[in-house]
Design a protein around this motif. Structure first.
Motif, mmCIF file in Angstrom:
data_model
loop_
_atom_site.group_PDB
_atom_site.id
_atom_site.type_symbol
_atom_site.label_atom_id
_atom_site.label_comp_id
_atom_site.label_asym_id
_atom_site.label_seq_id
_atom_site.Cartn_x
_atom_site.Cartn_y
_atom_site.Cartn_z
ATOM 1 N N UNK B 92 6.371 -12.371 -36.295
ATOM 2 C CA UNK B 92 5.689 -11.328 -37.093
ATOM 3 C C UNK B 92 6.736 -10.490 -37.817
ATOM 4 N N UNK B 93 6.411 -10.081 -39.047
ATOM 5 C CA UNK B 93 7.388 -9.307 -39.834
ATOM 6 C C UNK B 93 7.692 -7.968 -39.170
ATOM 7 N N UNK B 94 8.962 -7.579 -39.244
ATOM 8 C CA UNK B 94 9.375 -6.280 -38.711
ATOM 9 C C UNK B 94 9.669 -6.269 -37.234
ATOM 10 N N UNK B 95 9.476 -7.383 -36.554
ATOM 11 C CA UNK B 95 9.702 -7.425 -35.114
ATOM 12 C C UNK B 95 11.169 -7.703 -34.833
ATOM 13 N N UNK B 96 11.745 -6.992 -33.880
ATOM 14 C CA UNK B 96 13.130 -7.229 -33.488
ATOM 15 C C UNK B 96 13.245 -8.534 -32.706
ATOM 16 N N UNK B 97 14.470 -9.053 -32.627
ATOM 17 C CA UNK B 97 14.650 -10.352 -31.970
ATOM 18 C C UNK B 97 14.416 -10.229 -30.469
ATOM 19 N N UNK B 98 13.862 -11.261 -29.840
ATOM 20 C CA UNK B 98 13.578 -11.216 -28.401
ATOM 21 C C UNK B 98 14.835 -10.961 -27.571
ATOM 22 N N UNK B 99 15.953 -11.532 -27.988
ATOM 23 C CA UNK B 99 17.198 -11.352 -27.230
ATOM 24 C C UNK B 99 17.632 -9.894 -27.246
ATOM 25 N N UNK B 100 17.544 -9.286 -28.420
ATOM 26 C CA UNK B 100 17.968 -7.888 -28.540
ATOM 27 C C UNK B 100 17.065 -6.984 -27.706
ATOM 28 N N UNK B 101 15.761 -7.194 -27.789
ATOM 29 C CA UNK B 101 14.831 -6.325 -27.058
ATOM 30 C C UNK B 101 15.003 -6.528 -25.553
ATOM 31 N N UNK B 102 15.162 -7.792 -25.130
ATOM 32 C CA UNK B 102 15.333 -8.064 -23.700
ATOM 33 C C UNK B 102 16.622 -7.440 -23.179
ATOM 34 N N UNK B 103 17.681 -7.506 -23.971
ATOM 35 C CA UNK B 103 18.960 -6.916 -23.538
ATOM 36 C C UNK B 103 18.812 -5.423 -23.341
ATOM 37 N N UNK B 104 18.192 -4.747 -24.315
ATOM 38 C CA UNK B 104 18.079 -3.287 -24.204
ATOM 39 C C UNK B 104 17.041 -2.865 -23.173
ATOM 40 N N UNK B 105 16.079 -3.737 -22.904
ATOM 41 C CA UNK B 105 15.141 -3.461 -21.805
ATOM 42 C C UNK B 105 15.888 -3.488 -20.470
ATOM 43 N N UNK B 106 16.779 -4.468 -20.326
ATOM 44 C CA UNK B 106 17.578 -4.544 -19.104
ATOM 45 C C UNK B 106 18.523 -3.348 -19.017
ATOM 46 N N UNK B 107 19.093 -2.951 -20.160
ATOM 47 C CA UNK B 107 19.984 -1.788 -20.178
ATOM 48 C C UNK B 107 19.225 -0.531 -19.761
ATOM 49 N N UNK B 108 17.990 -0.406 -20.223
ATOM 50 C CA UNK B 108 17.175 0.755 -19.844
ATOM 51 C C UNK B 108 16.918 0.749 -18.343
ATOM 52 N N UNK B 109 16.698 -0.434 -17.791
ATOM 53 C CA UNK B 109 16.488 -0.549 -16.351
ATOM 54 C C UNK B 109 17.759 -0.182 -15.583
ATOM 55 N N UNK B 110 18.918 -0.558 -16.123
ATOM 56 C CA UNK B 110 20.201 -0.173 -15.516
ATOM 57 C C UNK B 110 20.338 1.346 -15.500
ATOM 58 N N UNK B 111 19.992 1.977 -16.620
ATOM 59 C CA UNK B 111 20.111 3.449 -16.670
ATOM 60 C C UNK B 111 19.178 4.091 -15.656
ATOM 61 N N UNK B 112 17.983 3.513 -15.477
ATOM 62 C CA UNK B 112 17.056 4.057 -14.475
ATOM 63 C C UNK B 112 17.706 4.070 -13.092
ATOM 64 N N UNK B 113 18.332 2.946 -12.724
ATOM 65 C CA UNK B 113 18.967 2.867 -11.417
ATOM 66 C C UNK B 113 20.131 3.852 -11.292
ATOM 67 N N UNK B 114 20.910 3.967 -12.338
ATOM 68 C CA UNK B 114 22.033 4.919 -12.313
ATOM 69 C C UNK B 114 21.522 6.351 -12.195
ATOM 70 N N UNK B 115 20.480 6.662 -12.982
ATOM 71 C CA UNK B 115 19.924 8.016 -12.929
ATOM 72 C C UNK B 115 19.362 8.325 -11.534
#
Lengths: 62, 232
Positions: B92-115
């Protein structure tokens, strides 16, 4: 911008260190006196880098 | 740290790294909050034990909280799930790549654990290596939810939400509901059209803003007062 992005990535790597690897490192390497200042510095720099990138996002589309 | 803090910080990170699609930002924000899904076990236990909160707390919450969802296993699961979700709509137009979104989703989960390591309190360890190891990890100086650093960060995130809504016309609220976010941004931007509804400028809009601000303050107090909120 590149510096902010690099800084953000470095902070994420440090978060992984403090959170997932530190408890399993040998005591000779993992000096516990480093942990608190390291974590707090990581947190502050992480917020700072995020703010810089957000400000850049606001300006890039003005 | 507080749930809204996890959600807001994760959303801001998704925005800061250049995710263009509201859906991608929502996914990253919810991925940053997702480790606290273990609260469902506590709610279920309260019902199971006939609304005996002490039993639910002692027999379920103290065992489950931070154990199964605050570790590398859950982070990897988050990445896989997000990749699959985004890949389905990648064309779909305007959608970010699955790899990029998955990477930053994992990064967000890492920050949750650190916080949660830094701001979850010393009596609530995380289990970083679960399911490979059941080793708890906490630090004695970790802030409890009621301590001032957690409150300052929460207020800063809420203030940032207002600031960003005014500047950009969208905010972390889009992680909850797009129409809610559009309505909120329309109010904050003093009557500019926001998404589904236009808010006319004038006394009515001003009253609505005051009601929202007061409602937010009451919500913050309702969350923090039972925790024994103190400004030390």
């Amino acid at each position: 911008m590149a510096i902010a992005r690099f800084t953000l990535g470095f902070c994420l790597a440090l978060m992984c260190l403090w959170t997932f690897f530190w408890p399993f490192l040998p005591a000779a390497i993992a000096d516990s006196s480093l942990l608190r200042p390291g974590c707090l510095a990581t947190l502050i720099v992480f917020f700072g880098a995020t703010l810089v990138l957000l400000a850049a996002r606001c300006h890039e589309e003005e | 740290m507080h749930g809204p803090t996890h959600l807001a910080v994760s959303w801001f990170v998704g925005e800061a790294v250049g995710l263009r699609s509201p859906k991608a930002r929502r996914i990253v924000a919810l991925s940053g909050l997702a480790p606290d899904i273990d609260v469902l076990a506590y709610l279920g236990a309260i019902v199971y034990f006939g609304f005996d909160k002490d039993k639910a707390f002692g027999q379920v919450w103290q065992v489950v909280h931070h154990r199964y969802t605050h570790g590398l296993g859950f982070i990897l699961l988050t990445g896989l799930l997000v990749y699959w979700l985004v890949a389905r709509t990648a064309s779909k137009p305007g959608m970010d790549s699955p790899t990029k979104v998955a990477f930053w989703a994992m990064a967000a989960s890492v920050t949750h654990n650190f916080f949660d390591l830094v701001g979850g309190g010393p009596t609530w360890p995380i289990y970083p290596a679960w399911p490979l190891a059941d080793t708890p990890w906490s630090v004695p100086w970790s802030w409890t939810l009621a301590e001032w650093p957690n409150a300052v960060i929460l207020f800063a995130c809420l203030g940032g939400m207002f600031w960003y809504a005014k500047l950009r016309g969208y905010s972390p609220l889009e992680a909850i509901n797009y129409r809610l976010d559009a309505w909120f941004c329309g109010i904050v931007q003093q009557g500019r059209t926001g998404g589904s509804g236009a808010v006319a400028d004038g006394p009515g809009a001003r009253r609505t803003r005051i009601v929202i601000y007061l409602g937010l303050i009451l919500l913050i107090l309702a969350v923090l007062i039972p925790l024994g909120f103190r400004l030390d």
